[in-house]
Design an enzyme around this catalytic site. Sequence first.
Site, PDB file in Angstrom:
ATOM      1  N   GLN A   1       0.843  -1.204   0.000  1.00  0.00           N
ATOM      2  CA  GLN A   1       0.000   0.000   0.000  1.00  0.00           C
ATOM      3  C   GLN A   1       0.876   1.251   0.000  1.00  0.00           C
ATOM      4  O   GLN A   1       0.610   2.221  -0.694  1.00  0.00           O
ATOM      5  CB  GLN A   1      -0.903   0.019   1.244  1.00  0.00           C
ATOM      6  CG  GLN A   1      -1.918  -1.105   1.263  1.00  0.00           C
ATOM      7  CD  GLN A   1      -2.928  -0.966   2.405  1.00  0.00           C
ATOM      8  OE1 GLN A   1      -2.651  -0.329   3.426  1.00  0.00           O
ATOM      9  NE2 GLN A   1      -4.091  -1.565   2.240  1.00  0.00           N
TER      10      GLN A   1
ATOM     11  N   ILE B   1       3.939   1.743  -1.053  1.00  0.00           N
ATOM     12  CA  ILE B   1       4.753   2.002  -2.249  1.00  0.00           C
ATOM     13  C   ILE B   1       3.937   2.676  -3.350  1.00  0.00           C
ATOM     14  O   ILE B   1       4.482   3.206  -4.311  1.00  0.00           O
ATOM     15  CB  ILE B   1       5.408   0.687  -2.756  1.00  0.00           C
ATOM     16  CG1 ILE B   1       6.666   0.944  -3.602  1.00  0.00           C
ATOM     17  CG2 ILE B   1       4.420  -0.180  -3.520  1.00  0.00           C
ATOM     18  CD1 ILE B   1       7.848   1.402  -2.849  1.00  0.00           C
TER      19      ILE B   1
ATOM     20  N   HIS C   1       2.619   5.348  -3.128  1.00  0.00           N
ATOM     21  CA  HIS C   1       2.939   6.777  -3.050  1.00  0.00           C
ATOM     22  C   HIS C   1       4.249   7.003  -3.792  1.00  0.00           C
ATOM     23  O   HIS C   1       5.328   6.706  -3.281  1.00  0.00           O
ATOM     24  CB  HIS C   1       2.989   7.220  -1.583  1.00  0.00           C
ATOM     25  CG  HIS C   1       1.652   7.092  -0.935  1.00  0.00           C
ATOM     26  ND1 HIS C   1       0.755   8.135  -0.884  1.00  0.00           N
ATOM     27  CD2 HIS C   1       1.007   6.023  -0.400  1.00  0.00           C
ATOM     28  CE1 HIS C   1      -0.367   7.713  -0.326  1.00  0.00           C
ATOM     29  NE2 HIS C   1      -0.235   6.435  -0.021  1.00  0.00           N
TER      30      HIS C   1
ATOM     31  N   SER D   1      17.166  -6.111   0.315  1.00  0.00           N
ATOM     32  CA  SER D   1      17.165  -7.045  -0.811  1.00  0.00           C
ATOM     33  C   SER D   1      17.056  -8.483  -0.335  1.00  0.00           C
ATOM     34  O   SER D   1      17.981  -9.020   0.284  1.00  0.00           O
ATOM     35  CB  SER D   1      18.450  -6.889  -1.628  1.00  0.00           C
ATOM     36  OG  SER D   1      18.495  -7.925  -2.592  1.00  0.00           O
TER      37      SER D   1
ATOM     38  N   HIS E   1       0.618  14.679   2.032  1.00  0.00           N
ATOM     39  CA  HIS E   1      -0.362  13.980   1.178  1.00  0.00           C
ATOM     40  C   HIS E   1      -0.491  12.522   1.635  1.00  0.00           C
ATOM     41  O   HIS E   1      -1.602  11.997   1.773  1.00  0.00           O
ATOM     42  CB  HIS E   1       0.103  14.066  -0.280  1.00  0.00           C
ATOM     43  CG  HIS E   1      -0.815  13.382  -1.251  1.00  0.00           C
ATOM     44  ND1 HIS E   1      -2.077  13.831  -1.534  1.00  0.00           N
ATOM     45  CD2 HIS E   1      -0.651  12.263  -2.002  1.00  0.00           C
ATOM     46  CE1 HIS E   1      -2.660  13.024  -2.415  1.00  0.00           C
ATOM     47  NE2 HIS E   1      -1.814  12.062  -2.708  1.00  0.00           N
TER      48      HIS E   1
ATOM     49  N   ARG F   1      -3.252   8.223   4.758  1.00  0.00           N
ATOM     50  CA  ARG F   1      -2.954   7.017   5.529  1.00  0.00           C
ATOM     51  C   ARG F   1      -3.125   7.192   7.034  1.00  0.00           C
ATOM     52  O   ARG F   1      -3.134   6.184   7.761  1.00  0.00           O
ATOM     53  CB  ARG F   1      -1.533   6.530   5.212  1.00  0.00           C
ATOM     54  CG  ARG F   1      -1.292   6.253   3.737  1.00  0.00           C
ATOM     55  CD  ARG F   1      -2.228   5.201   3.180  1.00  0.00           C
ATOM     56  NE  ARG F   1      -1.928   4.928   1.774  1.00  0.00           N
ATOM     57  CZ  ARG F   1      -2.539   3.993   1.058  1.00  0.00           C
ATOM     58  NH1 ARG F   1      -3.481   3.233   1.585  1.00  0.00           N
ATOM     59  NH2 ARG F   1      -2.233   3.819  -0.217  1.00  0.00           N
TER      60      ARG F   1
HETATM   61  C1  LIG Z   1      -8.318   4.333   1.666  1.00  0.00           C
HETATM   62  C2  LIG Z   1      -7.579   3.990   0.389  1.00  0.00           C
HETATM   63  C3  LIG Z   1      -8.035   2.969  -0.433  1.00  0.00           C
HETATM   64  C4  LIG Z   1      -7.340   2.637  -1.618  1.00  0.00           C
HETATM   65  N1  LIG Z   1      -7.794   1.612  -2.400  1.00  0.00           N
HETATM   66  C5  LIG Z   1      -7.117   1.268  -3.522  1.00  0.00           C
HETATM   67  C6  LIG Z   1      -7.550   0.180  -4.364  1.00  0.00           C
HETATM   68  O1  LIG Z   1      -8.544  -0.466  -4.093  1.00  0.00           O
HETATM   69  N2  LIG Z   1      -6.823  -0.128  -5.465  1.00  0.00           N
HETATM   70  C7  LIG Z   1      -5.706   0.589  -5.817  1.00  0.00           C
HETATM   71  O2  LIG Z   1      -5.081   0.282  -6.827  1.00  0.00           O
HETATM   72  N3  LIG Z   1      -5.277   1.622  -5.049  1.00  0.00           N
HETATM   73  C8  LIG Z   1      -5.950   1.971  -3.934  1.00  0.00           C
HETATM   74  N4  LIG Z   1      -5.491   3.009  -3.146  1.00  0.00           N
HETATM   75  C9  LIG Z   1      -4.280   3.722  -3.563  1.00  0.00           C
HETATM   76  C10 LIG Z   1      -4.619   5.092  -4.173  1.00  0.00           C
HETATM   77  O3  LIG Z   1      -5.426   4.952  -5.329  1.00  0.00           O
HETATM   78  C11 LIG Z   1      -3.320   5.835  -4.548  1.00  0.00           C
HETATM   79  O4  LIG Z   1      -2.598   5.078  -5.501  1.00  0.00           O
HETATM   80  C12 LIG Z   1      -2.415   6.040  -3.352  1.00  0.00           C
HETATM   81  O5  LIG Z   1      -3.158   6.544  -2.274  1.00  0.00           O
HETATM   82  C13 LIG Z   1      -1.309   7.016  -3.721  1.00  0.00           C
HETATM   83  O6  LIG Z   1      -1.880   8.271  -3.926  1.00  0.00           O
HETATM   84  P1  LIG Z   1      -1.257   9.294  -4.952  1.00  0.00           P
HETATM   85  O7  LIG Z   1      -1.148   8.702  -6.320  1.00  0.00           O
HETATM   86  O8  LIG Z   1      -2.061  10.554  -4.844  1.00  0.00           O
HETATM   87  O9  LIG Z   1       0.186   9.527  -4.280  1.00  0.00           O
HETATM   88  P2  LIG Z   1       1.593   9.808  -4.949  1.00  0.00           P
HETATM   89  O10 LIG Z   1       1.985   8.692  -5.833  1.00  0.00           O
HETATM   90  O11 LIG Z   1       2.535  10.180  -3.841  1.00  0.00           O
HETATM   91  O12 LIG Z   1       1.361  11.051  -5.835  1.00  0.00           O
HETATM   92  C14 LIG Z   1       1.080  12.329  -5.255  1.00  0.00           C
HETATM   93  C15 LIG Z   1       0.449  13.177  -6.337  1.00  0.00           C
HETATM   94  O13 LIG Z   1       1.432  13.377  -7.378  1.00  0.00           O
HETATM   95  C16 LIG Z   1       0.804  13.318  -8.650  1.00  0.00           C
HETATM   96  N5  LIG Z   1       1.403  12.225  -9.419  1.00  0.00           N
HETATM   97  C17 LIG Z   1       2.334  11.339  -8.985  1.00  0.00           C
HETATM   98  N6  LIG Z   1       2.698  10.503  -9.976  1.00  0.00           N
HETATM   99  C18 LIG Z   1       1.953  10.848 -11.054  1.00  0.00           C
HETATM  100  C19 LIG Z   1       1.849  10.365 -12.367  1.00  0.00           C
HETATM  101  N7  LIG Z   1       2.602   9.365 -12.819  1.00  0.00           N
HETATM  102  N8  LIG Z   1       0.976  10.965 -13.190  1.00  0.00           N
HETATM  103  C20 LIG Z   1       0.219  11.980 -12.779  1.00  0.00           C
HETATM  104  N9  LIG Z   1       0.260  12.505 -11.551  1.00  0.00           N
HETATM  105  C21 LIG Z   1       1.115  11.950 -10.678  1.00  0.00           C
HETATM  106  C22 LIG Z   1      -0.697  13.138  -8.379  1.00  0.00           C
HETATM  107  O14 LIG Z   1      -1.296  14.404  -8.316  1.00  0.00           O
HETATM  108  C23 LIG Z   1      -0.735  12.506  -7.025  1.00  0.00           C
HETATM  109  O15 LIG Z   1      -1.930  12.734  -6.302  1.00  0.00           O
HETATM  110  C24 LIG Z   1      -6.172   3.361  -1.981  1.00  0.00           C
HETATM  111  C25 LIG Z   1      -5.730   4.403  -1.152  1.00  0.00           C
HETATM  112  C26 LIG Z   1      -6.400   4.721   0.026  1.00  0.00           C
HETATM  113  C27 LIG Z   1      -5.887   5.833   0.894  1.00  0.00           C
END
Ligand SMILES: Cc1cc2nc3c(=O)[nH]c(=O)nc-3n(C[C@H](O)[C@H](O)[C@H](O)COP(=O)(O)OP(=O)(O)OC[C@H]3O[C@@H](n4cnc5c(N)ncnc54)[C@H](O)[C@@H]3O)c2cc1C
Length: 308
Positions: free
Chosen positions: A109, A111, A113, A122, A223, A228
């Site tokens: 979960q 990773i 982010h 490793s 964020h 989390r």
């Molecule tokens: C309660 C909960 C339930 C969840 N359930 C699921 C699930 O069922 N299945 C699942 O797959 N995931 C799930 N997730 C994971 C969620 O969808 C996000 O992948 C995770 O929280 C990371 O968020 P993020 O992408 O905003 O964060 P980060 O990867 O840290 O990114 C931060 C911000 O940077 C920008 N960013 C980063 N990389 C890119 C990119 N390549 N392109 C465009 N913008 C980018 C975006 O604005 C993003 O919001 C869940 C998360 C939570 C908190």
Amino acid sequence: MPVTPDQQAEIDALRATPRQTLRAVSEGAEKHLYTAQPVLDHGFVRLIDYMGDDAAICQAARVSYGKGTKSVQNDEGLIRYLMRHWHSTPFEMCEIKLHVKLPVFVARQWIRHRTANVNEYSARYSILDREFYMPDPSQLAAQSTINNQGRGASLTPDESARVLDILKGDAAQTYDHYAEMIAEEGPDGTPKQGLARELARMNLPANIYTQWYWKVDLHNLFHFLRLRADAHAQYEIRVYADAICNIVADWVPAAYNAFADYRLGGAVLSAKGLACLQRMLKGEEVTQETSGMSKGEWREFESVLASS
Ligand SMILES: Cc1cc2nc3c(=O)[nH]c(=O)nc-3n(C[C@H](O)[C@H](O)[C@H](O)COP(=O)(O)OP(=O)(O)OC[C@H]3O[C@@H](n4cnc5c(N)ncnc54)[C@H](O)[C@@H]3O)c2cc1C
């Protein structure tokens, strides 16, 4: 065990050799440096390094030559303004590096982010420790009937005991097989090849512990913590987020207070939600049917109002 006596001795030695520096120092962060905050049964979060403090956020916002500090009150006001208006880049000027020991299913979960830098232990190179997360019986609950992504009622004591027996038995069996596969000697001491570690690990369950160094800037850390340390996050990752919140609150108190106020404790309203609230304040009785919101939106809107 979160840290072994040898590891504790290394930590103590590091803490016993402070150096003078011209860099910004946060007294609150210094007290956490290197020490391990225990999380779950074998995990921990350790602050390895940090860059910047509350003043560094203001310095960047003002693009100043020196300390850039006006007064504590003035700086707090600026930090709150930046947080309120989503001016995020000054927060990116602060960074934190953590050493985290966590179960693999929590790491999966975490990773997700992507805006952090990670280096993981490793298991191709090293042998994994026989350490598996075993939930406290209080955390063993049935599937929630209202939330597909959550827990509901606690298991009965008998059912908890049965589940724990299964978890312990599976962990012991898979680790025994892992150890047997990588061993370069048979049980009778005769030499054998032993399977490569990178392959032998594949039958280990997701509750085995891994470790990593994780470096992230303060904006992206907030964020992460917003998602989390939230009640909707799974308990096992939330306890890590809570431990990190404690460190951040001491490292950058003004920024953390602003984050806790506007993000952790605050709520975002949609235009429809805002319109409903304005109608309510004028004395109108608003229901889901007259709100223009879906049932789910209305439920969340009501829970925001109920918790305020
Ligand atoms: C309660 C909960 C339930 C969840 N359930 C699921 C699930 O069922 N299945 C699942 O797959 N995931 C799930 N997730 C994971 C969620 O969808 C996000 O992948 C995770 O929280 C990371 O968020 P993020 O992408 O905003 O964060 P980060 O990867 O840290 O990114 C931060 C911000 O940077 C920008 N960013 C980063 N990389 C890119 C990119 N390549 N392109 C465009 N913008 C980018 C975006 O604005 C993003 O919001 C869940 C998360 C939570 C908190």
